[in-house]
Each structure stands twice: as structure tokens, then as C-alpha cells.
Design a protein around this motif. Structure first.
Motif, short mmCIF file in Angstrom:
data_model
loop_
_atom_site.label_atom_id
_atom_site.label_comp_id
_atom_site.label_asym_id
_atom_site.label_seq_id
_atom_site.Cartn_x
_atom_site.Cartn_y
_atom_site.Cartn_z
N PHE A 127 0.80 -1.23 0.00
CA PHE A 127 0.00 0.00 0.00
C PHE A 127 0.84 1.28 0.00
CE2 PHE A 127 -2.37 -3.32 2.30
CZ PHE A 127 -3.43 -3.48 1.42
N GLY A 128 2.14 1.14 -0.03
CA GLY A 128 3.01 2.30 -0.13
C GLY A 128 3.04 3.16 1.13
N ALA A 129 3.50 4.39 0.97
CA ALA A 129 3.69 5.29 2.11
C ALA A 129 2.38 5.66 2.78
CB ALA A 129 4.41 6.56 1.64
N LEU A 130 1.31 5.81 1.99
CA LEU A 130 0.01 6.17 2.57
C LEU A 130 -0.51 5.05 3.47
CD1 LEU A 130 -2.15 8.34 2.67
CD2 LEU A 130 -3.25 7.26 0.69
N GLY A 131 -0.35 3.81 3.05
CA GLY A 131 -0.80 2.67 3.85
C GLY A 131 -0.04 2.55 5.15
N THR A 132 1.29 2.67 5.09
CA THR A 132 2.07 2.58 6.32
C THR A 132 1.83 3.80 7.21
OG1 THR A 132 3.97 3.55 5.17
CG2 THR A 132 3.89 1.15 5.32
N GLY A 133 1.59 4.96 6.61
CA GLY A 133 1.32 6.16 7.40
C GLY A 133 0.06 6.03 8.22
N ALA A 134 -1.00 5.47 7.62
CA ALA A 134 -2.25 5.27 8.35
C ALA A 134 -2.04 4.32 9.52
CB ALA A 134 -3.32 4.72 7.41
N TYR A 135 -1.32 3.25 9.27
CA TYR A 135 -1.03 2.27 10.33
C TYR A 135 -0.17 2.89 11.42
CZ TYR A 135 1.14 -1.78 12.59
OH TYR A 135 1.62 -2.69 13.51
N ASN A 136 0.86 3.62 11.04
CA ASN A 136 1.76 4.22 12.03
C ASN A 136 1.04 5.24 12.91
OD1 ASN A 136 4.05 2.76 11.32
ND2 ASN A 136 4.67 4.23 9.77
N LEU A 137 0.05 5.92 12.36
CA LEU A 137 -0.74 6.86 13.17
C LEU A 137 -1.47 6.13 14.28
CD1 LEU A 137 -2.08 9.62 13.72
CD2 LEU A 137 -3.83 9.00 12.01
N VAL A 138 -2.08 4.99 13.95
CA VAL A 138 -2.82 4.22 14.95
C VAL A 138 -1.90 3.69 16.04
CG1 VAL A 138 -4.20 2.13 15.32
CG2 VAL A 138 -4.67 3.59 13.36
N ILE A 139 -0.74 3.16 15.66
CA ILE A 139 0.13 2.57 16.69
C ILE A 139 0.84 3.64 17.51
CG2 ILE A 139 0.42 0.46 15.35
CD1 ILE A 139 3.27 1.30 14.73
N ALA A 140 1.07 4.82 16.93
CA ALA A 140 1.64 5.92 17.73
C ALA A 140 0.68 6.32 18.83
CB ALA A 140 1.97 7.10 16.84
N GLY A 183 -5.45 -9.90 2.13
CA GLY A 183 -4.11 -9.69 1.59
C GLY A 183 -3.08 -10.67 2.08
N LEU A 184 -3.08 -10.97 3.37
CA LEU A 184 -2.04 -11.83 3.94
C LEU A 184 -2.42 -13.29 3.92
CD1 LEU A 184 0.72 -11.82 5.42
CD2 LEU A 184 -0.55 -11.70 7.57
N VAL A 185 -3.66 -13.60 4.29
CA VAL A 185 -4.09 -15.00 4.39
C VAL A 185 -4.49 -15.56 3.03
CG1 VAL A 185 -5.70 -16.60 5.48
CG2 VAL A 185 -4.82 -14.64 6.78
N LEU A 186 -5.33 -14.83 2.29
CA LEU A 186 -5.83 -15.33 1.01
C LEU A 186 -4.93 -14.96 -0.18
CD1 LEU A 186 -9.66 -14.60 1.45
CD2 LEU A 186 -8.40 -16.72 1.90
N GLY A 187 -3.96 -14.07 0.06
CA GLY A 187 -3.02 -13.73 -0.99
C GLY A 187 -3.57 -12.87 -2.09
N ARG A 188 -4.64 -12.11 -1.80
CA ARG A 188 -5.22 -11.23 -2.81
C ARG A 188 -4.47 -9.88 -2.83
NH1 ARG A 188 -7.52 -15.60 -3.29
NH2 ARG A 188 -9.75 -15.89 -3.68
N ARG A 189 -4.51 -9.23 -3.96
CA ARG A 189 -3.98 -7.88 -4.07
C ARG A 189 -5.13 -6.92 -3.76
NH1 ARG A 189 0.73 -5.51 -3.77
NH2 ARG A 189 1.62 -7.16 -5.09
N VAL A 190 -4.97 -6.13 -2.70
CA VAL A 190 -6.02 -5.22 -2.23
C VAL A 190 -5.71 -3.81 -2.72
CG1 VAL A 190 -7.20 -4.26 -0.21
CG2 VAL A 190 -6.46 -6.66 -0.22
N ALA A 191 -6.69 -3.15 -3.28
CA ALA A 191 -6.51 -1.79 -3.79
C ALA A 191 -6.31 -0.81 -2.64
CB ALA A 191 -7.72 -1.38 -4.62
N VAL A 195 -12.89 -3.95 1.10
CA VAL A 195 -11.71 -4.73 0.73
C VAL A 195 -12.07 -5.82 -0.28
CG1 VAL A 195 -9.94 -6.31 1.60
CG2 VAL A 195 -10.49 -4.22 2.88
N ALA A 196 -13.21 -6.47 -0.09
CA ALA A 196 -13.64 -7.49 -1.05
C ALA A 196 -13.87 -6.88 -2.43
CB ALA A 196 -14.91 -8.18 -0.56
N SER A 197 -14.40 -5.67 -2.45
CA SER A 197 -14.66 -5.01 -3.73
C SER A 197 -13.37 -4.62 -4.44
CB SER A 197 -15.51 -3.75 -3.52
OG SER A 197 -16.75 -4.08 -2.92
N GLY A 198 -12.34 -4.31 -3.66
CA GLY A 198 -11.08 -3.87 -4.26
C GLY A 198 -10.01 -4.94 -4.31
N ALA A 199 -10.37 -6.19 -4.00
CA ALA A 199 -9.38 -7.28 -3.99
C ALA A 199 -9.42 -8.04 -5.31
CB ALA A 199 -9.67 -8.23 -2.84
N ARG A 200 -8.27 -8.45 -5.77
CA ARG A 200 -8.21 -9.28 -6.97
C ARG A 200 -7.16 -10.37 -6.79
NH1 ARG A 200 -3.70 -7.83 -9.97
NH2 ARG A 200 -2.77 -5.80 -9.46
#
Length: 463
Positions: free
Chosen positions: A115-128, A390-398, A452-457
Motif C-alpha cells: 500500500f506504499g507510504a500512505l498505507g504505512t502512514g495510516a497504520y503508524n498513526l494508529v500505533i503511535a 491480503g495476507l491469508v488469502l493472498g489477494r492484491r487489495v486496492a 476490501v472485497a470489492s477492491g481485492a483481486r
């Protein structure tokens, strides 16, 4: 034992534990030891060290108090509901194993790749926010304890918070994660001995009835305890992933040692939480009045030495969580966010700022801050659909799916936090706060899974 003698005993024993923690902290530390937990010889932590460190950082003072308070109001259902969150060791161990099998060195590694920098940024905000809440929640419990044992001292709360924050910061900033791991072993050993003595004394006391405790409904009935159990079941998959203290310890040793540490940490921490919850249940059974988050209640219920043992247990658990939260904060800001240089000075400066912020927040009323701790689990729920697809089923999530799930979880957390306000009350169903929390969690998960289901492939294998 008189009240003044009890106070002196608690202060003296806690001072000795702090002194011992300073002594066992490493005298010299490397960059890898400070951020990665390696010993002076460069070796990874042992199974025993990992287990005791995992447990002591998860049965922190506020958790113990929560288990007892829920036991007091909702009986064994309340205590079991809080214990259910410790299933996070099993779900967290599963997530860590899948991350490591895929070559990731942290949760941020995996999120960044997908998910790039935006994905990690959202996660890092929550854990901070999670780390900051751990600092101030434990300091608040320290203040409550010293207010109870030193009622004649007007500034007992503020002075104790300042002193414990300073002492905890002293050895944490000196050795980083390596110091946290070493002191966790000492502090958990002390906690287990002291708490076992207090628990055994309660079991053997004349007015204790194990059958009554196990079937107790608490002062408010067990219904809302079972509602909270349902909330825990919905949050237990994502909850450990937003706790950087647990996740950091998932990448320190080899895979086999790590997985065994998660399993052993689960049963040991669950037993401790249930046992501490029984102190709250017992208070409800004997008809004791609820005072000072149960601390005042226990002072009138138990002999002075048992009361002192309970307070020492809480203080040790608070201290052991502070150092781990600070070391994870240093790793987050230095290695993940790159807000400071990867040096000892950089890591120590982050620790100082986090401790100052946590101590400052203790000046802002207790109830709202305790809600902030509970709300973090709701904010983490965007990770459940993301990790399953993404991790368990191995789908690419938008990315848009990820951010929509994140937004839904953040809105849900804010809604619960502000539930007393008119605008939030208009959106929430009528009922107890845990019924409202359950409704929020269900909606957050529905929105997250649909997005996530709608954006997963499916990822096609490369030939």
C-alpha cells in the motif's frame, strides 16, 4: 500493619525494584541492542526472555485494573471478556508467522510493499496513539496508587507520576529495547511471586468461596460482560497487530522460538488476568463499595499486607510496560517514520518526548483517557479485512479499499470516544456503552469487508 506502615512498605519495595531494574539494565549498548534488542554479545533473546517480556508488557497496570473492575461490575463474564483479548497472542503469533514466511521484517514492511507510504502512514498513526495511551494509562494508575497510600500528601498523585516517569525513562533511555527485555524478566519474576502470594492468601481467606466467584454476576449483572465478550471476539484478530510492543517481539528471535513464545505468553497472561479479575469479583460478593477504581475498596477489604502486595503488583506491571512502550516508540519514530537519526541520541530523544507527552496527558481527567485506551481496539479493526484478504488469502487489495476500511475504523473509534456528545448520541443506538461499541464494531467490519472485497483481486502466478 498500620496504614502508614503499609505506605512505607509499598514505597520501599517499589524503590528496591526500581533500583534493581537500573542495575540489571546493560551498562553498554549498541545501536542494534537499542533498537533490535540484541544482547551485548549480539545474540537474540531466549524463549524465557521473550515469554516473560511478552506477558509483562501485556498485563500492564491498566489491564489488571480493567480485569478487576469488569469482574466487580459484571462478574466472571466481565473478567472472561477482558481475558478474551489475550487470545491476541494466538492471533498475533499467526500473523507474525505469515509475515515472516513472506519475507517481511515488520508489519510496516508488508504494508509498505502492498500500500506504499500512505498505507504505512495510516497504520503508524494508529500505533503511535496506542503507544502514547500505554504511557499515560500506566502513569495514571501509578498516581491512583500513591494517592491511596499517601492521602495526607496533597500532591501525591502528581509527584509519584513525575518520579516514576523519570526513573522509568532513566534506564529505558540508557539501554533501549535491550534494557526493556532484561528488566522485563526481573520485573515479571517479582510480579509472579508477589501476586501469587496475594492470590493464594485470598483463596485461603475464610470468606472466599470459589464456586460463588466462578458463577458471580457482579454488581450490575453479567449481560454487559457477555456483550463485551462479543466485542473482544470481533477485535481479537486485528488487536495484536496494532500493538507495536507485541509485533516488535515477533521479529527478534528465530521463527520456532518466536511461535513458542506467543503460545506460552497466551496461557500465562490469561491466568494472571483471570486471577486478578477475581479480586474484583470477590469485592462485589462481599458487598464492598466501589472506591478509587477499586484501590480504596481493597484497602478496606483485605489485610494490609495483601493490599500492599496488590499495589506492588500493579506498580511493577506499570513500570515494566513503560520501558517497553518507550523502546517501541523509539523504533517507530527512528526506523519506520525516520523522524530522528538512527543513533542512541535519536532514540533517546524520542523516548523523552513520548514520556513528557504521556505525563502531560495525565493532567486531563481519568475517565476520558481510559476510554481512549479502550477505543484503540476499534481503530485497529481496519486491519482485519486487509490481513484476511491480503495476507491469508493472498489477494492484491486496492489502496482505496484499504483507506476506506481505515476511515470506517477511525470514524467508529471517534464515535465511541465522543458517545456522550449530542451529535454522537444521535448516531448511536440507545443502550449501554458496550452495546453501542458492539454495534460500532459490527458496522466497521461490514464496511471494511465490503470495501476490501470489492477492491481485492487474485494475483495470477507468474510463469
Amino acid at each position: 500493619m498500620s496504614a502508614s506502615l503499609t505506605s512505607l512498605t509499598v514505597i520501599a519495595i517499589f524503590a528496591a525494584i526500581v533500583a534493581a531494574s537500573l542495575l540489571v539494565a546493560p551498562r553498554r549498548v549498541s545501536i542494534e541492542g537499542f533498537f533490535g534488542g540484541q544482547s551485548e554479545a549480539g545474540s537474540a533473546p531466549s524463549l524465557l526472555t521473550l515469554v516473560l517480556s511478552q506477558v509483562t508488557t501485556w498485563i500492564f497496570a491498566r489491564s489488571l485494573m480493567n480485569a478487576a473492575i469488569l469482574g466487580y461490575f459484571y462478574g466472571m463474564a466481565g473478567t472472561l471478556a477482558y481475558t478474551a483479548y489475550y487470545g491476541s497472542f494466538l492471533t498475533g503469533g499467526f500473523v507474525v508467522a505469515r509475515l515472516r514466511a513472506g519475507g517481511a521484517g515488520s508489519v510496516q514492511d508488508w504494508l509498505g510493499a502492498h500500500f506504499g507510504a500512505l498505507g504505512t502512514g495510516a497504520y503508524n498513526l494508529v500505533i503511535a496513539l496506542r503507544l502514547l495511551s500505554e504511557v499515560f494509562a500506566n502513569l495514571i494508575v501509578v498516581g491512583l496508587i500513591f494517592s491511596a497510600v499517601l492521602p495526607e500528601l496533597a500532591l501525591a498523585k502528581e509527584l509519584s507520576i513525575a518520579l516514576v516517569a523519570l526513573l522509568g525513562l532513566a534506564y529505558s533511555a540508557w539501554g533501549g529495547l535491550s534494557a526493556a527485555l532484561r528488566t522485563d524478566v526481573l520485573q515479571m519474576a517479582v510480579f509472579l511471586v508477589v501476586f501469587t502470594v496475594a492470590f493464594t492468601a485470598m483463596l485461603l481467606s475464610p470468606g472466599f468461596d470459589l464456586g460463588a466467584v466462578l458463577t458471580a454476576g457482579g454488581t450490575s449483572g453479567s449481560y454487559n460482560g457477555w456483550i463485551l465478550m462479543a466485542v473482544a471476539a470481533l477485535q481479537v484478530f486485528s488487536y495484536p497487530v496494532h500493538d507495536p510492543v507485541m509485533m516488535d517481539r515477533g521479529f527478534l528471535a528465530d521463527a520456532k522460538t518466536t511461535q513458542r513464545s506467543f503460545v506460552h505468553a497466551f496461557w500465562l497472561s490469561a491466568l494472571c488476568i483471570i486471577a486478578f479479575g477475581m479480586f474484583g469479583i470477590q469485592a462485589s460478593l462481599v458487598g464492598a463499595e466501589y472506591e478509587s477504581e477499586l484501590i480504596g475498596t481493597w484497602a478496606g477489604m483485605f489485610p494490609a499486607w495483601i493490599f500492599a502486595a496488590l499495589l506492588i503488583s500493579l506498580l511493577v506491571s506499570a513500570l515494566s510496560t513503560l520501558d517497553s512502550a518507550l523502546s517501541s516508540a523509539a523504533r517507530l519514530c527512528v526506523e519506520e517514520l525516520r523522524l530522528a537519526p538512527r543513533t542512541l541520541a535519536g532514540g533517546r530523544s524520542v523516548m523523552v518526548l513520548f514520556m513528557l507527552a504521556g505525563a502531560a496527558l495525565t493532567l486531563w481527567g481519568n475517565a476520558t483517557l481510559f476510554d481512549a485506551v479502550a477505543v484503540s481496539g476499534t481503530a485497529s479493526m481496519f486491519l482485519t479485512p486487509v490481513l484476511i484478504f491480503g495476507l491469508v488469502l493472498g489477494r492484491r487489495v486496492a489502496l482505496w479499499s484499504y483507506m476506506l476500511a481505515f476511515g470506517a475504523a477511525l470514524v467508529g473509534a471517534v464515535l465511541y470516544f465522543a458517545r456522550a456528545s449530542d451529535w454522537a448520541a444521535a448516531l448511536l443506538p440507545a443502550g449501554h456503552k458496550y452495546e453501542q461499541l458492539l454495534a460500532i464494531c459490527i458496522v466497521v467490519l461490514i464496511v471494511g469487508f465490503v470495501a476490501v472485497a470489492s477492491g481485492a483481486r487474485r494475483v495470477e502466478p507468474q510463469l
